[in-house]
Motif scaffolding. Structure first.
Motif, mmCIF file in Angstrom:
data_model
loop_
_atom_site.group_PDB
_atom_site.id
_atom_site.type_symbol
_atom_site.label_atom_id
_atom_site.label_comp_id
_atom_site.label_asym_id
_atom_site.label_seq_id
_atom_site.Cartn_x
_atom_site.Cartn_y
_atom_site.Cartn_z
ATOM 1 N N LYS A 1 0.840 -1.208 0.000
ATOM 2 C CA LYS A 1 0.000 0.000 0.000
ATOM 3 C C LYS A 1 0.874 1.257 0.000
ATOM 4 N N LYS A 2 1.866 1.297 0.890
ATOM 5 C CA LYS A 2 2.704 2.501 0.996
ATOM 6 C C LYS A 2 3.590 2.676 -0.239
ATOM 7 N N SER A 3 4.046 1.563 -0.797
ATOM 8 C CA SER A 3 4.884 1.648 -2.004
ATOM 9 C C SER A 3 4.066 2.112 -3.192
ATOM 10 N N MET A 4 2.829 1.646 -3.280
ATOM 11 C CA MET A 4 1.956 2.072 -4.382
ATOM 12 C C MET A 4 1.672 3.572 -4.311
ATOM 13 N N ALA A 5 1.566 4.109 -3.088
ATOM 14 C CA ALA A 5 1.340 5.550 -2.950
ATOM 15 C C ALA A 5 2.526 6.323 -3.539
ATOM 16 N N VAL A 6 3.733 5.790 -3.330
ATOM 17 C CA VAL A 6 4.926 6.447 -3.882
ATOM 18 C C VAL A 6 4.904 6.387 -5.412
ATOM 19 N N LEU A 7 4.553 5.230 -5.967
ATOM 20 C CA LEU A 7 4.527 5.083 -7.434
ATOM 21 C C LEU A 7 3.429 5.964 -8.041
ATOM 22 N N SER A 8 2.308 6.065 -7.352
ATOM 23 C CA SER A 8 1.206 6.883 -7.847
ATOM 24 C C SER A 8 1.617 8.348 -7.941
ATOM 25 N N ALA A 9 2.415 8.787 -6.950
ATOM 26 C CA ALA A 9 2.873 10.187 -6.947
ATOM 27 C C ALA A 9 3.811 10.465 -8.125
ATOM 28 N N LEU A 10 4.367 9.423 -8.722
ATOM 29 C CA LEU A 10 5.218 9.606 -9.908
ATOM 30 C C LEU A 10 4.366 9.861 -11.157
ATOM 31 N N ASP A 11 3.050 9.767 -10.999
ATOM 32 C CA ASP A 11 2.121 10.078 -12.088
ATOM 33 C C ASP A 11 2.246 9.102 -13.264
ATOM 34 N N VAL A 12 2.527 7.834 -12.948
ATOM 35 C CA VAL A 12 2.538 6.832 -14.022
ATOM 36 C C VAL A 12 1.095 6.471 -14.380
ATOM 37 N N ASP A 13 0.923 5.779 -15.489
ATOM 38 C CA ASP A 13 -0.429 5.491 -15.992
ATOM 39 C C ASP A 13 -0.883 4.071 -15.694
ATOM 40 N N MET A 14 0.087 3.166 -15.484
ATOM 41 C CA MET A 14 -0.254 1.759 -15.239
ATOM 42 C C MET A 14 0.853 1.153 -14.369
ATOM 43 N N VAL A 15 0.461 0.375 -13.359
ATOM 44 C CA VAL A 15 1.439 -0.338 -12.529
ATOM 45 C C VAL A 15 0.931 -1.770 -12.341
#
Ligand code: C5P
Length: 238
Positions: free
Chosen positions: A70-84
């Motif tokens: 959950k916490k790692s996904m929040a970091v990736l989301s802040a990078l403004d990527v489109d798909m993870v």
């Protein structure tokens, strides 16, 4: 989101990746950044590609306890990527936690896609190493269903599985499929492949294409051919 071709940028440095993308001149293909490039260059390469206006699939295949994911996904989301993505074998609870972490304060989030069983795992390996005795097709579909029930947007799967995934999980559940080759192209190390047109017919929503584009003498022409064959349209970048 409509059908699209995602270029697997399997390069080991930002320099090589950006030089490759320079060849596209004003065109902005959807790109996949994998572990090799991300671990070599970190978030800066994601920001650099995003600043150039590309959509990004960040292929890091997370698998850990729900709170860490959950916490790692929040970091990736802040990078403004489109798909993870993540491994569905991390359990439904992990997938739900991932979605929570990914959702930005304004309610938007990148698409979240699950890996079911890696195509490098066959029935025998699954039984011997993982003690999973169900037929592999059933395992893939069960993991896909878990992903759908957890609220994820789709799965990574072989184009050969895309039809079955849609039959089980619905037409709007996305299938992201690697293992695509031109009819007249090299297979490389991929064994079970489809052409872009076949992947389209069988229902892939996104195809992930690496070497047929990155190793082509003219990558831009190869990309345009791929889009044309997959979507049946002429490429327009306007
Ligand atoms: O060069 P090629 O078109 O084979 O690249 C396919 C891309 O899709 C690579 O980045 C590879 O790691 C990825 N992939 C795959 N098979 C899977 C999952 C991911 O080929 N089952």
């Amino acid at each position: 989101m409509g059908k699209d071709v995602i270029i697997a940028c399997d390069f080991d440095s930002a320099e090589k990746t950006l030089a490759f993308l320079d060849r596209f001149e004003g065109k902005k293909p959807f790109v996949k950044i994998g572990m090799e490039l991300f671990y070599a260059e970190g978030p800066s390469v994601v920001r650099a590609i995003k600043e150039r206006g590309h959509k990004i699939f960040l292929d890091l295949k997370l698998h850990d306890i729900p709170n860490t994911v959950k916490k790692s996904m929040a970091v990736l989301s802040a990078l403004d990527v489109d798909m993870v993505n993540l491994h569905a074998s991390g359990t439904s609870r992990m997938m739900t936690a991932a979605l929570e972490g990914l959702t930005r304060p304004d309610g938007t989030r990148p698409l979240l896609i699950a890996v079911t069983q890696l195509t490098s795992t066959d029935q025998e390996t699954m039984e011997r190493d993982l003690l999973i005795h169900a037929p592999i097709d059933e395992v893939v579909l069960h993991y896909a269903e878990n992903a759908k029930n957890a609220g994820l947007d789709g799965v990574v799967c072989s184009p050969l599985e895309a039809g079955k995934v849609h039959a089980r999980c619905g037409a709007s559940f996305l299938t992201v499929t690697p293992g695509v080759r031109f009819a007249d192209g090299d297979l490389g190390d991929q064994k079970r492949v489809m052409t872009p047109a076949e992947a389209n017919r069988i229902g892939s929503d996104y195809i992930v294409v690496g070497r047929p584009i990155t190793a082509a003498p003219d990558p831009v022409a190869a990309y345009e051919r791929c889009v044309r064959e997959f979507t049946g349209d002429a490429v327009s970048f306007l």
